[in-house]
Design an enzyme around this catalytic site. Structure first.
Site, PDB file in Angstrom:
ATOM      1  CB  VAL A  10      -0.961   0.043   1.209  1.00  0.00           C
ATOM      2  CG1 VAL A  10      -2.019  -1.045   1.092  1.00  0.00           C
ATOM      3  CG2 VAL A  10      -0.204  -0.093   2.519  1.00  0.00           C
ATOM      4  CB  SER A  11       1.156   3.961  -2.283  1.00  0.00           C
ATOM      5  OG  SER A  11      -0.187   4.323  -2.495  1.00  0.00           O
ATOM      6  CB  THR A  12      -1.462   6.477   1.438  1.00  0.00           C
ATOM      7  OG1 THR A  12      -2.569   5.614   1.722  1.00  0.00           O
ATOM      8  CG2 THR A  12      -1.499   6.873  -0.030  1.00  0.00           C
ATOM      9  CD  GLN A  15      -3.916   2.824   0.203  1.00  0.00           C
ATOM     10  OE1 GLN A  15      -2.706   2.830   0.002  1.00  0.00           O
ATOM     11  NE2 GLN A  15      -4.792   2.554  -0.739  1.00  0.00           N
TER      12      GLN A  15
END
Length: 224
Positions: A10-12, A15
């Site tokens: 996941v990138s954030t 999240q």
């Protein structure tokens, strides 16, 4: 060949904190592995990490397991969890996911590089994804250039005489006064250097509190 690494990304940070995306990815990977009789030897996660580079702790560990022969395949929910770059994807295919190497499988795209058809689909999807991103980038660049040509504010430092207020340019009373003096002096025939000196005598300075330079005066009077 069924020893499989389940890779999740996941990138954030949002999240990561909520965990919904992580849990959803893991559930899909486990269901896929059960359906196709794959043994998940390890689930590896890169949390809050972008796919712009392959230098991610989790991914590097996964690749190391493939390289050492401790796993035979890498399983992801979607191809963009692995990489968003066609160049990086090409490197991964050449170095790891060759016909005689490890397998790459994606749940959403139904990719399985153990077959020639799976490898073809992988290359096509990667190329289309790159094309979409480059097209969006070109459109954004063209739109910004058009706004500049129309004299519209496109972000960054506000030009002298204005202030950025919530994304809009508003006239600054003091700086507008300086601009008017500079243009009046220029219209009277003074050189750029003399205008800079005159503004200094009247107590006018740049935003940083320094004396104006001739080059700055040139830009100020040119925009009038």
């Amino acid at each position: 060949m069924n020893r499989t690494i389940a890779y999740i990304r996941v990138s954030t940070d949002k999240q990561v904190e909520h965990g919904v995306s992580l849990e959803a990815q893991q559930a899909k990977l486990e269901a896929y592995a059960k359906l196709y009789d794959l043994e998940i030897v390890e689930t590896i996660t890169d949390a809050g990490v972008s796919a712009k580079t392959l230098e991610r702790p989790g991914l590097q560990r996964a690749l190391g397991l493939l390289r050492s022969g401790k796993a035979d395949a890498l399983l992801v929910v979607k191809l963009d969890r692995l990489t968003r770059s066609v160049a990086d994807l090409g490197c991964l295919i050449d170095d790891y996911f060759t016909p005689n190497g490890a397998a790459l499988m994606s749940v959403s795209e139904q990719i399985d590089t153990r077959t020639a058809a799976g490898r073809l689909i992988l290359n096509i999807l990667g190329s289309v994804s790159q094309w979409e991103r480059e097209t969006i980038s070109e459109r954004t660049r063209d739109a910004m250039q058009h706004k500049k040509e129309q004299g519209e504010y496109t972000g960054g430092h506000a030009p002298y005489g204005f202030q950025n207020q919530d994304g809009e340019l508003k006239e600054d009373a003091v700086e507008q006064q300086v601009l008017q003096h500079a243009r009046t002096l220029r219209a009277a025939g003074l050189s750029l250097r003399k205008i800079a000196i005159e503004l200094g005598k009247r107590g006018f300075t740049t935003r940083k509190g320094k004396a104006f330079l001739p080059a700055q005066i040139s830009r100020m009077v040119a925009n009038g």
